[in-house]
Design an enzyme around this catalytic site. Sequence first.
Site, short mmCIF file in Angstrom:
data_model
loop_
_atom_site.label_atom_id
_atom_site.label_comp_id
_atom_site.label_asym_id
_atom_site.label_seq_id
_atom_site.Cartn_x
_atom_site.Cartn_y
_atom_site.Cartn_z
N ASP A 203 -3.53 -2.57 5.54
CA ASP A 203 -4.71 -1.61 6.45
C ASP A 203 -5.81 -2.43 6.94
O ASP A 203 -6.30 -2.26 8.19
CB ASP A 203 -5.16 -0.37 5.70
N HIS B 216 -1.34 -1.99 11.21
CA HIS B 216 -1.63 -1.28 12.38
C HIS B 216 -2.03 -2.05 13.59
O HIS B 216 -3.05 -2.93 13.43
CB HIS B 216 -2.76 -0.10 12.09
N GLU C 150 0.07 4.41 0.82
CA GLU C 150 -0.14 5.65 2.03
C GLU C 150 1.20 5.77 2.65
O GLU C 150 1.89 4.57 3.02
CB GLU C 150 -1.45 5.41 2.58
N HIS D 172 0.87 -1.17 -0.04
CA HIS D 172 0.02 0.20 0.00
C HIS D 172 0.89 1.33 0.14
O HIS D 172 1.99 1.37 1.03
CB HIS D 172 -0.76 0.04 1.35
N HIS E 25 -7.92 0.14 0.98
CA HIS E 25 -8.84 1.54 0.73
C HIS E 25 -8.25 2.26 -0.27
O HIS E 25 -8.97 3.54 -0.30
CB HIS E 25 -9.09 1.94 2.13
FE1 FEO Z 1 -4.18 3.61 4.30
FE2 FEO Z 1 -2.47 2.70 7.16
O1 FEO Z 1 -2.83 3.60 5.44
#
Ligand code: FEO
Length: 394
Positions: free
Chosen positions: A164, A224, A80, A78, A145
């Site tokens: 995520d 996370h 981000e 990802h 996402h």
């Molecule tokens: Fe979509 Fe934890 O970044």
Amino acid sequence: MKPTEVAKNIYEVGAIDWNIRDFHGYSTHEGTTYNAYLIVDEKITLVDTVKKEHADELLENIAQIVDPRKIDYVISNHTEMDHSGGLARVMHRIGEDKPVYCSKAGYKNLSKHFQQKWNYRPVEDGGQLGIGKRTLVFMETRMLHWPDSMFTYGKEDKILFSSDAFGQHYAGLERFDDQIGDAIMPHARKYFANILLLYSPLIVKLVEKVKAAGLAIDMICPDHGIIWRKDPLKIIKAYVEWSEQKPKRKALVVYDTMWHSTEKMAEAIVDALGHEGVDAKPMHLRKWHRSDIMTEVLDAGAVVVGSPTLNNGMFPTVSDFLTYMKGLKPQNKIGASFGSYGWSGEAVKLINGELEGMKFKVIDPGVRVAYVPDKEALQACRELGKNIAKELPH
Ligand code: FEO
């Protein structure tokens, strides 16, 4: 931090961000973690990195296991920045020529973010990468996402590196679900309500796809929070339930107030809802963070929004909340509005328009009160509460 061995020769090497309290508008009351995973096989593979500010910590953690320069492959699930921000630092350390595996959209996004000609290896959905004793399988999860999002599945270990998805913003020394128990679920729920809610239909489809593929999952390693090793099915089941968005006999009365008039109205509505057996509570927009309100919206059957009229419009915090909620596309809600005013009183109509725009079933034109609500006005608020209760499931 000492890296955690999550399975034989697979380590969590990321960073704990104890002090972050605002994650682009989401209140992280208990911090978060940026998890990254090091798989030590014939080809040493790093799955994801961390936020830029924590890149040194990531490299120090890796160095406790292997010399970072020995890393052969990087996988970016990802783009981000909380997971790729440390990539430039990592590439500089391990060698700019090392392959970076990512989805095709990930290739586009990483190229734009970093403007570096790294050795990108865009992968197909279902593509495989042998790293020695292990085979990694890539699964595109577009829009879960971001367009670039993907999972990496470790076939032999039956581990899903889920980026995520299934994460939680929670910083703690616990690293696994069995170490924290049910206390993690409110964090997982808040994360879902504020990040993934709008993609609910895609989540249902993804779970069906995983079931159809007969994918055995012994462990889910998100980017996370804690790792699901005792009961990975628990969080999958919770995602299915949350995605369905079945409304409960629950109503939120979300409001702001200038001189307590709209507040009195909110309390009268909540009182009436309570008398009708509805789980209801007032949520003052300057006492509750928008992301905590959104967590409550997840299973509420009704969202009742109150605002005083300020300069011919709604109060700025109300506008902020409605914009935030609209983006997350909650489904199956009843809506209503109320508010006090001095001379023009546009707020109620404006709120109704916003709620209708979100496809809420607006059940009443709303209660508008000039200046301070008297006995009659408070009775009108109670009637509104009763009418909402009639529409809610039992
Ligand atoms: Fe979509 Fe934890 O970044």
